[in-house]
Motif scaffolding. Structure first.
Motif, PDB file in Angstrom:
ATOM      1  N   ASN A   1       2.236 -51.064  17.081  1.00  0.00           N
ATOM      2  CA  ASN A   1       1.454 -51.702  18.148  1.00  0.00           C
ATOM      3  C   ASN A   1       1.595 -53.217  18.230  1.00  0.00           C
ATOM      4  OD1 ASN A   1      -0.286 -49.505  19.487  1.00  0.00           O
ATOM      5  ND2 ASN A   1      -0.567 -49.085  17.308  1.00  0.00           N
ATOM      6  N   GLU A   2       2.048 -53.866  17.137  1.00  0.00           N
ATOM      7  CA  GLU A   2       2.034 -55.332  17.108  1.00  0.00           C
ATOM      8  C   GLU A   2       3.412 -55.973  16.966  1.00  0.00           C
ATOM      9  OE1 GLU A   2      -0.762 -56.533  14.114  1.00  0.00           O
ATOM     10  OE2 GLU A   2      -2.334 -55.182  14.874  1.00  0.00           O
ATOM     11  N   TRP A   3       4.368 -55.275  16.387  1.00  0.00           N
ATOM     12  CA  TRP A   3       5.685 -55.865  16.231  1.00  0.00           C
ATOM     13  C   TRP A   3       6.416 -55.838  17.571  1.00  0.00           C
ATOM     14  CZ3 TRP A   3       8.519 -54.787  10.976  1.00  0.00           C
ATOM     15  CH2 TRP A   3       7.677 -55.155   9.929  1.00  0.00           C
ATOM     16  N   SER A   4       7.343 -56.754  17.758  1.00  0.00           N
ATOM     17  CA  SER A   4       8.068 -56.823  19.023  1.00  0.00           C
ATOM     18  C   SER A   4       8.973 -55.600  19.205  1.00  0.00           C
ATOM     19  CB  SER A   4       8.922 -58.092  19.073  1.00  0.00           C
ATOM     20  OG  SER A   4      10.033 -57.976  18.199  1.00  0.00           O
ATOM     21  N   GLU A   5       9.317 -55.352  20.435  1.00  0.00           N
ATOM     22  CA  GLU A   5      10.212 -54.228  20.734  1.00  0.00           C
ATOM     23  C   GLU A   5      11.528 -54.360  19.964  1.00  0.00           C
ATOM     24  OE1 GLU A   5      12.714 -52.556  24.586  1.00  0.00           O
ATOM     25  OE2 GLU A   5      10.742 -53.477  24.918  1.00  0.00           O
ATOM     26  N   GLN A   6      12.046 -55.589  19.892  1.00  0.00           N
ATOM     27  CA  GLN A   6      13.312 -55.807  19.181  1.00  0.00           C
ATOM     28  C   GLN A   6      13.160 -55.534  17.685  1.00  0.00           C
ATOM     29  OE1 GLN A   6      16.454 -56.640  20.552  1.00  0.00           O
ATOM     30  NE2 GLN A   6      17.006 -55.985  18.490  1.00  0.00           N
ATOM     31  N   GLU A   7      12.046 -55.988  17.100  1.00  0.00           N
ATOM     32  CA  GLU A   7      11.829 -55.751  15.669  1.00  0.00           C
ATOM     33  C   GLU A   7      11.728 -54.264  15.361  1.00  0.00           C
ATOM     34  OE1 GLU A   7       9.338 -59.630  14.086  1.00  0.00           O
ATOM     35  OE2 GLU A   7       8.307 -58.204  15.391  1.00  0.00           O
ATOM     36  N   ILE A   8      11.052 -53.521  16.230  1.00  0.00           N
ATOM     37  CA  ILE A   8      10.934 -52.073  16.030  1.00  0.00           C
ATOM     38  C   ILE A   8      12.305 -51.411  16.142  1.00  0.00           C
ATOM     39  CG2 ILE A   8       9.993 -49.934  16.987  1.00  0.00           C
ATOM     40  CD1 ILE A   8       7.504 -51.577  17.788  1.00  0.00           C
ATOM     41  N   ALA A   9      13.077 -51.805  17.143  1.00  0.00           N
ATOM     42  CA  ALA A   9      14.423 -51.245  17.302  1.00  0.00           C
ATOM     43  C   ALA A   9      15.280 -51.536  16.070  1.00  0.00           C
ATOM     44  CB  ALA A   9      15.090 -51.816  18.553  1.00  0.00           C
ATOM     45  N   ASP A  10      15.152 -52.739  15.534  1.00  0.00           N
ATOM     46  CA  ASP A  10      15.959 -53.129  14.375  1.00  0.00           C
ATOM     47  C   ASP A  10      15.637 -52.282  13.152  1.00  0.00           C
ATOM     48  OD1 ASP A  10      17.240 -55.057  15.838  1.00  0.00           O
ATOM     49  OD2 ASP A  10      16.054 -56.736  15.069  1.00  0.00           O
TER      50      ASP A  10
ATOM     51  N   PHE B   1      19.312 -43.799  18.626  1.00  0.00           N
ATOM     52  CA  PHE B   1      18.533 -44.012  19.842  1.00  0.00           C
ATOM     53  C   PHE B   1      17.400 -45.025  19.598  1.00  0.00           C
ATOM     54  CE2 PHE B   1      20.191 -39.621  20.251  1.00  0.00           C
ATOM     55  CZ  PHE B   1      21.002 -39.831  21.363  1.00  0.00           C
ATOM     56  N   ALA B   2      17.595 -45.931  18.643  1.00  0.00           N
ATOM     57  CA  ALA B   2      16.553 -46.885  18.256  1.00  0.00           C
ATOM     58  C   ALA B   2      16.053 -47.717  19.436  1.00  0.00           C
ATOM     59  CB  ALA B   2      17.075 -47.802  17.150  1.00  0.00           C
ATOM     60  N   ARG B   3      16.960 -48.214  20.261  1.00  0.00           N
ATOM     61  CA  ARG B   3      16.544 -49.067  21.384  1.00  0.00           C
ATOM     62  C   ARG B   3      15.729 -48.283  22.405  1.00  0.00           C
ATOM     63  NH1 ARG B   3      18.646 -53.993  21.210  1.00  0.00           N
ATOM     64  NH2 ARG B   3      20.528 -54.377  19.970  1.00  0.00           N
ATOM     65  N   ARG B   4      16.131 -47.059  22.679  1.00  0.00           N
ATOM     66  CA  ARG B   4      15.391 -46.232  23.631  1.00  0.00           C
ATOM     67  C   ARG B   4      13.993 -45.910  23.107  1.00  0.00           C
ATOM     68  NH1 ARG B   4      19.303 -42.020  26.682  1.00  0.00           N
ATOM     69  NH2 ARG B   4      17.236 -41.217  27.190  1.00  0.00           N
ATOM     70  N   ILE B   5      13.906 -45.613  21.821  1.00  0.00           N
ATOM     71  CA  ILE B   5      12.597 -45.294  21.226  1.00  0.00           C
ATOM     72  C   ILE B   5      11.696 -46.525  21.240  1.00  0.00           C
ATOM     73  CG2 ILE B   5      11.423 -44.611  19.102  1.00  0.00           C
ATOM     74  CD1 ILE B   5      13.961 -42.926  18.456  1.00  0.00           C
ATOM     75  N   ALA B   6      12.254 -47.678  20.868  1.00  0.00           N
ATOM     76  CA  ALA B   6      11.460 -48.916  20.852  1.00  0.00           C
ATOM     77  C   ALA B   6      10.964 -49.264  22.253  1.00  0.00           C
ATOM     78  CB  ALA B   6      12.295 -50.063  20.276  1.00  0.00           C
ATOM     79  N   ALA B   7      11.804 -49.071  23.257  1.00  0.00           N
ATOM     80  CA  ALA B   7      11.395 -49.348  24.642  1.00  0.00           C
ATOM     81  C   ALA B   7      10.278 -48.403  25.080  1.00  0.00           C
ATOM     82  CB  ALA B   7      12.594 -49.208  25.573  1.00  0.00           C
ATOM     83  N   LYS B   8      10.380 -47.137  24.694  1.00  0.00           N
ATOM     84  CA  LYS B   8       9.345 -46.164  25.033  1.00  0.00           C
ATOM     85  C   LYS B   8       8.024 -46.525  24.366  1.00  0.00           C
ATOM     86  CE  LYS B   8       9.740 -42.706  26.983  1.00  0.00           C
ATOM     87  NZ  LYS B   8       9.438 -42.278  28.383  1.00  0.00           N
ATOM     88  N   ILE B   9       8.089 -46.955  23.108  1.00  0.00           N
ATOM     89  CA  ILE B   9       6.886 -47.368  22.380  1.00  0.00           C
ATOM     90  C   ILE B   9       6.252 -48.581  23.057  1.00  0.00           C
ATOM     91  CG2 ILE B   9       6.114 -48.474  20.230  1.00  0.00           C
ATOM     92  CD1 ILE B   9       8.074 -46.594  18.742  1.00  0.00           C
ATOM     93  N   ALA B  10       7.068 -49.573  23.412  1.00  0.00           N
ATOM     94  CA  ALA B  10       6.556 -50.797  24.038  1.00  0.00           C
ATOM     95  C   ALA B  10       5.873 -50.494  25.368  1.00  0.00           C
ATOM     96  CB  ALA B  10       7.686 -51.800  24.224  1.00  0.00           C
ATOM     97  N   ALA B  11       6.464 -49.605  26.153  1.00  0.00           N
ATOM     98  CA  ALA B  11       5.870 -49.257  27.453  1.00  0.00           C
ATOM     99  C   ALA B  11       4.551 -48.507  27.264  1.00  0.00           C
ATOM    100  CB  ALA B  11       6.859 -48.409  28.257  1.00  0.00           C
ATOM    101  N   ALA B  12       4.517 -47.602  26.306  1.00  0.00           N
ATOM    102  CA  ALA B  12       3.313 -46.794  26.088  1.00  0.00           C
ATOM    103  C   ALA B  12       2.149 -47.624  25.558  1.00  0.00           C
ATOM    104  CB  ALA B  12       3.622 -45.648  25.126  1.00  0.00           C
ATOM    105  N   ARG B  13       2.427 -48.539  24.620  1.00  0.00           N
ATOM    106  CA  ARG B  13       1.337 -49.316  24.024  1.00  0.00           C
ATOM    107  C   ARG B  13       0.778 -50.338  25.010  1.00  0.00           C
ATOM    108  NH1 ARG B  13       4.987 -52.882  19.717  1.00  0.00           N
ATOM    109  NH2 ARG B  13       5.638 -54.505  21.193  1.00  0.00           N
ATOM    110  N   ALA B  14       1.535 -50.654  26.045  1.00  0.00           N
ATOM    111  CA  ALA B  14       1.011 -51.537  27.087  1.00  0.00           C
ATOM    112  C   ALA B  14      -0.113 -50.857  27.862  1.00  0.00           C
ATOM    113  CB  ALA B  14       2.128 -51.955  28.045  1.00  0.00           C
ATOM    114  N   GLU B  15      -0.102 -49.538  27.871  1.00  0.00           N
ATOM    115  CA  GLU B  15      -1.151 -48.761  28.544  1.00  0.00           C
ATOM    116  C   GLU B  15      -2.323 -48.465  27.618  1.00  0.00           C
ATOM    117  OE1 GLU B  15      -0.989 -48.008  31.761  1.00  0.00           O
ATOM    118  OE2 GLU B  15       0.977 -48.977  31.925  1.00  0.00           O
TER     119      GLU B  15
END
Length: 318
Positions: free
Chosen positions: A146-155, A165-179
């Motif tokens: 919930n708090e680390w950046s999308e890039q940090e999660i992907a890394d 599929f790290a980048r796709r998963i990180a992007a999905k997490i970032a979009a979901a936590r915004a809601e």
């Protein structure tokens, strides 16, 4: 119920060459399988020092090792503080510094931690996102997600989980936590599945396995702790003492292999010499050049042993 199947138990303990009056360290007490085997081989003058940062593991071990309580000392600590903790134990010291006869690492999370739903390690049970081996530690998987950046999660998903599929998963997490905050393992599994293409989900292991592994390693700084502890191990071994390391992850095994290689003497003889004549001054020697792996019988009884690798090294006289 704390039940744990010990991996490569006999191979690791045999590799330590237990002396009845020696001092040994189990850096990863866990289910106490290795510790119990070591304790059985010690005489009245021997001592086993066992580390764990999980209170449940320590409570279980006190019961399981009750018959050998007079030759076992339990230490509640992360093994990254190995040298510091050994300095507090007189039996582990020689000339004021730690010098023990053997040190064992059985890395990775214990089976009970994986299987207990409320610990948040498992993608098969819905629970609060936690993943802490030491429940007093401030960082949880929920914080990272919930708090680390999308890039940090992907890394971390890519580096620690080798998730393509790290980048796709990180992007999905970032979009979901915004809601709304992502608070449970079940919700995280849903997002991971949504991020991975359907064709990729139909083959191989559970789609969340790599991501959960990566988060667990990040939450507990497992690789950093191991690297620090292994360096301390070389200093804390007495001449002739051995270190046995069981890894379950390619990054852990690489750290072990590279650390051992750093302390093995390097031959400087010309390549056309038939025999080494330079007598390289190393600090350790390798007992097995290739890692020892579980046999067919153990794999049948415990599939989690499939990725286990055992490396052993011995401290040379100074």
């Amino acid at each position: 119920m704390f039940h744990h199947v010990t991996v490569l138990k006999n191979e690791a303990v045999e590799g330590l060459h237990i002396k009845p009056d020696g001092v040994y360290v189990d850096c990863t007490l866990g289910g106490a399988g290795h510790s119990l085997e070591i304790a059985w081989r010690l005489g009245p003058e021997g001592l086993l020092i066992a580390f764990d940062q999980d209170d449940a593991a320590l409570d279980h071990a006190r019961q399981r090792l009750a018959g050998a309580a007079d030759k076992v000392k339990l230490v509640r600590s992360n093994f990254r503080y190995l040298e510091r903790e050994l300095k507090r134990i007189p039996r582990a010291l020689k000339d004021g510094r730690p010098q023990v006869d053997g040190i064992l690492f059985d890395l990775g999370v214990s089976s009970p931690q994986l299987d207990e739903a409320d610990r948040g390690f498992s993608y098969n049970h819905d629970a609060e996102l936690d993943m802490r081996m030491d429940r007093t530690s401030p960082l949880t998987a929920k914080d990272i997600v919930n708090e680390w950046s999308e890039q940090e999660i992907a890394d971390i998903l890519f580096e620690y989980g080798e998730e393509k599929f790290a980048r796709r998963i990180a992007a999905k997490i970032a979009a979901a936590r915004a809601e709304a905050p992502i608070e449970t393992t079940g919700r995280l599994v849903e997002l991971i599945k949504e991020a991975i293409p359907a064709a990729a989900r139909r083959t191989g292991p559970h789609p969340a396995k790599r991501s959960f592994q990566a988060l667990r390693i990040a939450v507990n700084d497992e690789l950093g702790a191991f690297e620090e502890a292994l360096e301390q191990t070389i200093r804390c071994l007495a001449p002739g003492g051995r270190v046995a390391v069981i890894t379950f992850h390619s990054l852990e095994d690489r750290i072990c292999k590279q650390t051992f290689a750093k302390y093995v003497g390097k031959c400087t003889c010309p390549p056309d010499f038939p025999l080494c004549v330079c007598n390289p001054a190393g600090i350790v020697k390798l007992i097995n050049r290739k890692p020892i792996e579980a046999g067919a019988k153990e794999l049948e009884e415990n599939p989690r042993a499939r990725s286990a690798k055992l490396r052993i090294a011995e401290k040379l006289p100074s």
